[in-house]
Write a protein that holds these residues in place. Structure first.
Motif, PDB file in Angstrom:
ATOM      1  N   ALA A  34       7.071  23.612 -69.340  1.00 50.22           N
ATOM      2  CA  ALA A  34       5.655  22.856 -68.612  1.00 50.22           C
ATOM      3  C   ALA A  34       5.031  22.467 -66.614  1.00 50.22           C
ATOM      4  O   ALA A  34       4.389  22.715 -66.827  1.00 50.22           O
ATOM      5  CB  ALA A  34       5.785  21.373 -69.234  1.00 50.22           C
ATOM      6  N   ASP A  35       5.802  23.420 -66.299  1.00 51.79           N
ATOM      7  CA  ASP A  35       5.373  23.508 -64.918  1.00 51.79           C
ATOM      8  C   ASP A  35       4.450  24.800 -64.502  1.00 51.79           C
ATOM      9  O   ASP A  35       4.544  25.741 -65.108  1.00 51.79           O
ATOM     10  CB  ASP A  35       6.625  24.070 -64.331  1.00 51.79           C
ATOM     11  CG  ASP A  35       7.368  22.900 -64.035  1.00 51.79           C
ATOM     12  OD1 ASP A  35       7.003  21.397 -64.186  1.00 51.79           O
ATOM     13  OD2 ASP A  35       8.511  22.874 -62.900  1.00 51.79           O
ATOM     14  N   ASN A  36       3.274  24.477 -64.060  1.00 48.42           N
ATOM     15  CA  ASN A  36       1.970  25.482 -63.188  1.00 48.42           C
ATOM     16  C   ASN A  36       3.420  26.306 -62.668  1.00 48.42           C
ATOM     17  O   ASN A  36       3.608  26.183 -61.336  1.00 48.42           O
ATOM     18  CB  ASN A  36       0.905  25.092 -62.972  1.00 48.42           C
ATOM     19  CG  ASN A  36       0.252  25.048 -64.169  1.00 48.42           C
ATOM     20  OD1 ASN A  36      -0.220  24.994 -65.177  1.00 48.42           O
ATOM     21  ND2 ASN A  36      -0.723  23.345 -63.866  1.00 48.42           N
ATOM     22  N   VAL A  37       2.697  27.902 -61.873  1.00 43.75           N
ATOM     23  CA  VAL A  37       3.136  28.241 -61.205  1.00 43.75           C
ATOM     24  C   VAL A  37       2.055  28.622 -60.589  1.00 43.75           C
ATOM     25  O   VAL A  37       0.285  29.907 -61.819  1.00 43.75           O
ATOM     26  CB  VAL A  37       4.087  29.365 -61.581  1.00 43.75           C
ATOM     27  CG1 VAL A  37       4.571  30.147 -60.513  1.00 43.75           C
ATOM     28  CG2 VAL A  37       5.642  28.633 -61.983  1.00 43.75           C
ATOM     29  N   ASN A  38       1.573  28.710 -59.007  1.00 43.15           N
ATOM     30  CA  ASN A  38       0.341  29.823 -58.720  1.00 43.15           C
ATOM     31  C   ASN A  38       0.901  31.011 -57.895  1.00 43.15           C
ATOM     32  O   ASN A  38       1.872  30.892 -57.488  1.00 43.15           O
ATOM     33  CB  ASN A  38       0.047  28.518 -57.628  1.00 43.15           C
ATOM     34  CG  ASN A  38      -0.862  27.891 -58.233  1.00 43.15           C
ATOM     35  OD1 ASN A  38      -1.583  27.426 -58.894  1.00 43.15           O
ATOM     36  ND2 ASN A  38      -0.557  26.644 -57.812  1.00 43.15           N
ATOM     37  N   TYR A  39       0.200  32.106 -58.396  1.00 36.54           N
ATOM     38  CA  TYR A  39       0.193  33.514 -57.516  1.00 36.54           C
ATOM     39  C   TYR A  39      -0.879  33.180 -57.287  1.00 36.54           C
ATOM     40  O   TYR A  39      -1.783  33.230 -57.766  1.00 36.54           O
ATOM     41  CB  TYR A  39       0.590  34.224 -59.070  1.00 36.54           C
ATOM     42  CG  TYR A  39       1.900  33.838 -59.961  1.00 36.54           C
ATOM     43  CD1 TYR A  39       3.140  34.748 -59.948  1.00 36.54           C
ATOM     44  CD2 TYR A  39       1.419  33.180 -61.503  1.00 36.54           C
ATOM     45  CE1 TYR A  39       4.080  34.375 -60.728  1.00 36.54           C
ATOM     46  CE2 TYR A  39       2.681  32.678 -61.719  1.00 36.54           C
ATOM     47  CZ  TYR A  39       3.389  33.626 -61.851  1.00 36.54           C
ATOM     48  OH  TYR A  39       4.863  33.342 -62.370  1.00 36.54           O
ATOM     49  N   THR A  89      -8.077  38.296 -51.757  1.00 30.54           N
ATOM     50  CA  THR A  89      -7.082  37.596 -52.231  1.00 30.54           C
ATOM     51  C   THR A  89      -7.598  36.946 -53.465  1.00 30.54           C
ATOM     52  O   THR A  89      -8.253  36.175 -54.045  1.00 30.54           O
ATOM     53  CB  THR A  89      -6.119  36.956 -50.810  1.00 30.54           C
ATOM     54  OG1 THR A  89      -6.316  36.955 -49.638  1.00 30.54           O
ATOM     55  CG2 THR A  89      -5.487  35.612 -52.565  1.00 30.54           C
ATOM     56  N   VAL A  90      -5.904  36.876 -54.595  1.00 31.48           N
ATOM     57  CA  VAL A  90      -6.698  36.529 -55.759  1.00 31.48           C
ATOM     58  C   VAL A  90      -5.315  35.596 -56.485  1.00 31.48           C
ATOM     59  O   VAL A  90      -4.258  36.082 -55.874  1.00 31.48           O
ATOM     60  CB  VAL A  90      -6.591  37.869 -56.889  1.00 31.48           C
ATOM     61  CG1 VAL A  90      -6.541  37.322 -57.780  1.00 31.48           C
ATOM     62  CG2 VAL A  90      -6.911  38.693 -56.685  1.00 31.48           C
ATOM     63  N   ASN A  91      -6.031  34.157 -56.413  1.00 32.67           N
ATOM     64  CA  ASN A  91      -5.533  33.355 -57.023  1.00 32.67           C
ATOM     65  C   ASN A  91      -5.140  33.319 -58.534  1.00 32.67           C
ATOM     66  O   ASN A  91      -6.285  33.340 -58.936  1.00 32.67           O
ATOM     67  CB  ASN A  91      -5.509  31.919 -56.169  1.00 32.67           C
ATOM     68  CG  ASN A  91      -5.731  32.320 -55.239  1.00 32.67           C
ATOM     69  OD1 ASN A  91      -4.341  32.427 -53.823  1.00 32.67           O
ATOM     70  ND2 ASN A  91      -6.510  32.313 -54.065  1.00 32.67           N
ATOM     71  N   TRP A  92      -3.911  33.373 -59.082  1.00 30.35           N
ATOM     72  CA  TRP A  92      -4.083  32.424 -60.305  1.00 30.35           C
ATOM     73  C   TRP A  92      -2.985  31.739 -60.412  1.00 30.35           C
ATOM     74  O   TRP A  92      -1.720  31.870 -60.028  1.00 30.35           O
ATOM     75  CB  TRP A  92      -2.720  34.221 -61.281  1.00 30.35           C
ATOM     76  CG  TRP A  92      -3.855  35.303 -61.838  1.00 30.35           C
ATOM     77  CD1 TRP A  92      -5.289  35.712 -62.195  1.00 30.35           C
ATOM     78  CD2 TRP A  92      -4.061  36.319 -61.095  1.00 30.35           C
ATOM     79  NE1 TRP A  92      -5.978  36.664 -61.897  1.00 30.35           N
ATOM     80  CE2 TRP A  92      -5.199  37.587 -61.327  1.00 30.35           C
ATOM     81  CE3 TRP A  92      -2.705  37.003 -60.182  1.00 30.35           C
ATOM     82  CZ2 TRP A  92      -5.090  38.832 -60.958  1.00 30.35           C
ATOM     83  CZ3 TRP A  92      -2.452  38.334 -59.722  1.00 30.35           C
ATOM     84  CH2 TRP A  92      -3.372  39.377 -60.319  1.00 30.35           C
TER      85      TRP A  92
END
Length: 94
Positions: A34-39, A89-92
């Protein structure tokens, strides 16, 4: 330059863009279910000229089994026109 009947032309190489991925990072390499990951993705125009139009970047997850029909986990972003040497820069967050 024109000198009598001779013309001297200097032919220069074309100014061309060259988009490169300079970094791609994830803030959590071992997430729980259930963890979010920031790319974070950084693109650079490493060429000598400006890009002529926008570009497209996408993040696709390759699962062991294909997702159900219509259930895709894809993130995308448009890269704007970049001048030579400029970065974007792109953040997802997934």
């Amino acid at each position: 330059m024109f000198n009598g009947s001779e013309i001297t032309l200097d032919i220069l190489p074309p100014l061309l863009p060259d988009l490169k991925v300079v970094s791609f990072t994830a803030d959590n390499l071992t997430p729980a279910a259930a963890d979010n990951v920031n790319y974070t993705l950084t693109i650079k125009n490493d060429g000598t000229g400006r890009t002529k139009s926008i570009a497209y970047a996408g993040l696709y997850f390759d699962y062991a089994a294909p997702p159900a029909c219509g259930q895709y986990d894809i993130r995308s972003a448009y890269i704007p026109v970049l001048n030579a040497g400029q970065t974007f820069t792109v953040n997802w967050s997934v």
